[in-house]
Design a protein around this motif. Structure first.
Motif, PDB file in Angstrom:
ATOM      1  N   GLY A 175       0.794  -1.218   0.000  1.00  0.00           N
ATOM      2  CA  GLY A 175       0.000   0.000   0.000  1.00  0.00           C
ATOM      3  C   GLY A 175       0.828   1.270   0.000  1.00  0.00           C
ATOM      4  N   ALA A 176       2.152   1.148  -0.123  1.00  0.00           N
ATOM      5  CA  ALA A 176       2.991   2.341  -0.214  1.00  0.00           C
ATOM      6  C   ALA A 176       2.638   3.145  -1.459  1.00  0.00           C
ATOM      7  CB  ALA A 176       4.466   1.946  -0.231  1.00  0.00           C
ATOM      8  N   TYR A 177       2.202   2.440  -2.509  1.00  0.00           N
ATOM      9  CA  TYR A 177       1.661   3.112  -3.692  1.00  0.00           C
ATOM     10  C   TYR A 177       0.252   2.589  -3.929  1.00  0.00           C
ATOM     11  CZ  TYR A 177       1.023   5.171  -8.250  1.00  0.00           C
ATOM     12  OH  TYR A 177       0.534   5.919  -9.284  1.00  0.00           O
ATOM     13  N   ARG A 178      -0.713   3.495  -3.958  1.00  0.00           N
ATOM     14  CA  ARG A 178      -2.110   3.119  -4.162  1.00  0.00           C
ATOM     15  C   ARG A 178      -2.610   3.714  -5.475  1.00  0.00           C
ATOM     16  NH1 ARG A 178      -4.195   0.907   0.448  1.00  0.00           N
ATOM     17  NH2 ARG A 178      -3.029   1.292   2.386  1.00  0.00           N
ATOM     18  N   PRO A 179      -2.833   2.893  -6.496  1.00  0.00           N
ATOM     19  CA  PRO A 179      -3.311   3.405  -7.782  1.00  0.00           C
ATOM     20  C   PRO A 179      -4.680   4.054  -7.645  1.00  0.00           C
ATOM     21  CG  PRO A 179      -2.501   1.153  -7.985  1.00  0.00           C
ATOM     22  CD  PRO A 179      -2.608   1.444  -6.517  1.00  0.00           C
ATOM     23  N   ALA A 180      -4.900   5.083  -8.435  1.00  0.00           N
ATOM     24  CA  ALA A 180      -6.217   5.715  -8.493  1.00  0.00           C
ATOM     25  C   ALA A 180      -7.163   4.801  -9.269  1.00  0.00           C
ATOM     26  CB  ALA A 180      -6.115   7.071  -9.182  1.00  0.00           C
ATOM     27  N   PRO A 181      -8.466   4.948  -9.074  1.00  0.00           N
ATOM     28  CA  PRO A 181      -9.424   4.132  -9.837  1.00  0.00           C
ATOM     29  C   PRO A 181      -9.173   4.258 -11.341  1.00  0.00           C
ATOM     30  CG  PRO A 181     -10.543   5.293  -8.078  1.00  0.00           C
ATOM     31  CD  PRO A 181      -9.143   5.845  -8.105  1.00  0.00           C
ATOM     32  N   GLY A 182      -9.065   3.131 -11.999  1.00  0.00           N
ATOM     33  CA  GLY A 182      -8.865   3.131 -13.442  1.00  0.00           C
ATOM     34  C   GLY A 182      -7.435   3.376 -13.893  1.00  0.00           C
ATOM     35  N   GLU A 183      -6.525   3.615 -12.967  1.00  0.00           N
ATOM     36  CA  GLU A 183      -5.127   3.867 -13.336  1.00  0.00           C
ATOM     37  C   GLU A 183      -4.499   2.598 -13.903  1.00  0.00           C
ATOM     38  OE1 GLU A 183      -0.949   5.399 -11.220  1.00  0.00           O
ATOM     39  OE2 GLU A 183      -2.846   5.396 -10.090  1.00  0.00           O
ATOM     40  N   ARG A 184      -3.844   2.727 -15.037  1.00  0.00           N
ATOM     41  CA  ARG A 184      -3.174   1.602 -15.690  1.00  0.00           C
ATOM     42  C   ARG A 184      -1.737   1.534 -15.179  1.00  0.00           C
ATOM     43  NH1 ARG A 184      -3.942   3.604 -21.651  1.00  0.00           N
ATOM     44  NH2 ARG A 184      -3.325   5.489 -20.500  1.00  0.00           N
ATOM     45  N   VAL A 185      -1.477   0.497 -14.378  1.00  0.00           N
ATOM     46  CA  VAL A 185      -0.197   0.400 -13.677  1.00  0.00           C
ATOM     47  C   VAL A 185       0.560  -0.850 -14.114  1.00  0.00           C
ATOM     48  CG1 VAL A 185       0.905   0.174 -11.414  1.00  0.00           C
ATOM     49  CG2 VAL A 185      -1.126   1.610 -11.679  1.00  0.00           C
ATOM     50  N   ALA A 186       1.875  -0.697 -14.242  1.00  0.00           N
ATOM     51  CA  ALA A 186       2.747  -1.841 -14.527  1.00  0.00           C
ATOM     52  C   ALA A 186       3.867  -1.887 -13.504  1.00  0.00           C
ATOM     53  CB  ALA A 186       3.326  -1.751 -15.927  1.00  0.00           C
ATOM     54  N   VAL A 187       4.277  -3.094 -13.168  1.00  0.00           N
ATOM     55  CA  VAL A 187       5.402  -3.328 -12.267  1.00  0.00           C
ATOM     56  C   VAL A 187       6.499  -4.003 -13.069  1.00  0.00           C
ATOM     57  CG1 VAL A 187       6.216  -4.589 -10.245  1.00  0.00           C
ATOM     58  CG2 VAL A 187       3.930  -3.562 -10.246  1.00  0.00           C
ATOM     59  N   LEU A 188       7.707  -3.452 -12.997  1.00  0.00           N
ATOM     60  CA  LEU A 188       8.830  -4.061 -13.687  1.00  0.00           C
ATOM     61  C   LEU A 188       9.579  -4.945 -12.691  1.00  0.00           C
ATOM     62  CD1 LEU A 188      10.972  -2.393 -16.391  1.00  0.00           C
ATOM     63  CD2 LEU A 188      11.966  -4.070 -14.841  1.00  0.00           C
ATOM     64  N   LEU A 189       9.502  -6.254 -12.909  1.00  0.00           N
ATOM     65  CA  LEU A 189      10.235  -7.222 -12.082  1.00  0.00           C
ATOM     66  C   LEU A 189      11.614  -7.396 -12.706  1.00  0.00           C
ATOM     67  CD1 LEU A 189       7.378  -9.839 -11.585  1.00  0.00           C
ATOM     68  CD2 LEU A 189       8.031  -7.949 -10.068  1.00  0.00           C
ATOM     69  N   CYS A 190      12.665  -7.148 -11.919  1.00  0.00           N
ATOM     70  CA  CYS A 190      13.929  -6.874 -12.604  1.00  0.00           C
ATOM     71  C   CYS A 190      15.116  -7.760 -12.277  1.00  0.00           C
ATOM     72  CB  CYS A 190      14.312  -5.414 -12.388  1.00  0.00           C
ATOM     73  SG  CYS A 190      14.510  -4.935 -10.659  1.00  0.00           S
ATOM     74  N   GLY A 191      15.016  -8.716 -11.354  1.00  0.00           N
ATOM     75  CA  GLY A 191      16.201  -9.505 -11.073  1.00  0.00           C
ATOM     76  C   GLY A 191      15.892 -10.867 -10.480  1.00  0.00           C
ATOM     77  N   ALA A 192      16.550 -11.910 -10.995  1.00  0.00           N
ATOM     78  CA  ALA A 192      16.287 -13.281 -10.545  1.00  0.00           C
ATOM     79  C   ALA A 192      17.524 -13.983 -10.006  1.00  0.00           C
ATOM     80  CB  ALA A 192      15.721 -14.104 -11.703  1.00  0.00           C
ATOM     81  N   ASN A 193      18.599 -13.233  -9.759  1.00  0.00           N
ATOM     82  CA  ASN A 193      19.834 -13.870  -9.313  1.00  0.00           C
ATOM     83  C   ASN A 193      19.807 -14.053  -7.792  1.00  0.00           C
ATOM     84  OD1 ASN A 193      21.229 -14.183 -11.838  1.00  0.00           O
ATOM     85  ND2 ASN A 193      21.230 -11.949 -11.906  1.00  0.00           N
ATOM     86  N   THR A 194      19.216 -15.159  -7.392  1.00  0.00           N
ATOM     87  CA  THR A 194      18.989 -15.440  -5.990  1.00  0.00           C
ATOM     88  C   THR A 194      19.213 -16.913  -5.713  1.00  0.00           C
ATOM     89  OG1 THR A 194      17.382 -15.114  -4.205  1.00  0.00           O
ATOM     90  CG2 THR A 194      16.514 -15.947  -6.285  1.00  0.00           C
ATOM     91  N   ASP A 195      19.365 -17.237  -4.459  1.00  0.00           N
ATOM     92  CA  ASP A 195      19.473 -18.634  -4.045  1.00  0.00           C
ATOM     93  C   ASP A 195      18.053 -19.181  -3.878  1.00  0.00           C
ATOM     94  OD1 ASP A 195      19.850 -21.069  -2.860  1.00  0.00           O
ATOM     95  OD2 ASP A 195      21.130 -20.316  -1.231  1.00  0.00           O
ATOM     96  N   PRO A 196      17.632 -20.145  -4.690  1.00  0.00           N
ATOM     97  CA  PRO A 196      16.265 -20.674  -4.588  1.00  0.00           C
ATOM     98  C   PRO A 196      15.926 -21.226  -3.209  1.00  0.00           C
ATOM     99  CG  PRO A 196      17.305 -21.405  -6.623  1.00  0.00           C
ATOM    100  CD  PRO A 196      18.381 -20.762  -5.796  1.00  0.00           C
TER     101      PRO A 196
END
Length: 314
Positions: free
Chosen positions: A276-297
């Motif tokens: 909830g740190a960012y709350r889109p307005a009604p109807g707002e078109r939002v995208a999240v860029l997932l950017c890194g997968a270099n992790t220990d599974p």
């Protein structure tokens, strides 16, 4: 400073070298799966653009300083062109990233406990040997290359209002904001324990910050890049902060809901929505860029065991 045209030129330059990563939508939010890029992060885009734009290289090849992901990208691009790569990383860089650097054929040099220590050593080495220095986030070619993900995202979604991106040194934010300028707004999301963008906007210029927390290995720059600050202020990019607990929760949720394995930094942008740190307005078109997968599974957790939600791959 970079512009949309610089990003468009980068897209032409690196075409065929990088993956056009997929997107999917769920519950009204678009996700760009840039963790599926070569070497597990968006950084390959900038590395290819920097090396190709430089033209003929000396026998010394390329040098960079990185907590991991930028180094992996430079090592990969250098290998593709058959040139030597030397990567300076802090001694606390994740072992999985250091091992991968060496697997890609790069010389991995562990120096100091902070990115700044590795950076100083890399700059000196590049100057001494005449190698091409590839900055992790504050060179025009690097930023423009990262921005090509933004061009793809607009094409794949048919248009957006807001794109949430994680911020460390700000190369991704600079590139995406320049790419979509006048068509969408970019909001930078960063750990409260490493607030480079937030502090820079408050001070009116990039300033040093103390860095710690779960995402420090990839978002651990101690100062926002000058290019990122210039582009952020020009385009009106926003800034939100998230706690480490929110990042951990977002990472677990991405695994539980979608079976997406992200490193903490790669999940940070999603943490803004989930917490909830960012709350889109009604109807707002939002995208999240997932950017890194270099992790220990082995560090992935599934506390809720929620089934994957319905989604539409692109």
């Amino acid at each position: 400073m970079i512009s949309t045209s610089d990003v468009e030129q980068a897209a032409t330059r690196i075409g065929g070298r990088v993956r056009r990563t997929p997107v999917f939508t769920d519950d009204g939010v678009w996700f760009k799966l840039e963790q599926l890029q070569h070497t597990g992060s968006f950084k390959a885009r900038g590395a290819f653009n920097r090396i190709i734009a430089a033209g003929e290289l000396s026998a010394a090849g390329v040098v960079t300083a990185s907590g991991g992901n930028a180094g992996l990208a430079v090592a990969y691009a250098a290998r593709e062109f058959g040139v030597a790569a030397r990567v300076y990383v802090p001694v606390n860089a994740p072992a999985v990233k250091v091992a991968k650097l060496r697997e890609l054929g790069a010389a991995a040099e562990l120096v100091g406990e902070k990115y700044a220590d590795a950076y100083d050593a890399a700059v000196k080495d590049a100057a001494d040997r005449g190698a091409l220095f590839c900055h992790a986030y504050d060179q025009p070619e690097i930023c423009a290359g990262q921005g090509t993900a933004g061009l793809e995202l607009l094409e794949q979604t048919g248009g957006l209002d807001t794109i949430l991106v994680a911020v460390g040194g700000g190369g991704l934010l600079a590139g995406i904001a320049a790419a979509v300028e006048g068509r969408a707004r970019v909001v930078g999301v960063e750990p409260r324990t490493a607030p480079t963008l937030n502090a820079a906007l408050a001070a009116g210029e990039p300033v040093p910050v103390e860095v710690s927390g779960v995402a420090a290995d990839s978002l651990g720059a101690s100062r926002l890049g000058d290019i990122a600050f210039a582009v952020a202020t020009r385009t009106g990019a926003g800034s939100v902060l998230v706690d480490d607990a929110a990042i951990v929760e977002a990472r677990a949720a991405l695994w539980d809901r979608y079976r997406l394995a992200l490193e903490p930094g790669g999940a940070t942008a999603f943490a803004a929505l989930l917490s909830g740190a960012y709350r889109p307005a009604p109807g707002e078109r939002v995208a999240v860029l997932l950017c890194g997968a270099n992790t220990d599974p082995a560090t992935l957790t599934s506390p809720t065991a929620a089934p994957p939600a319905a989604r539409t791959p692109r």
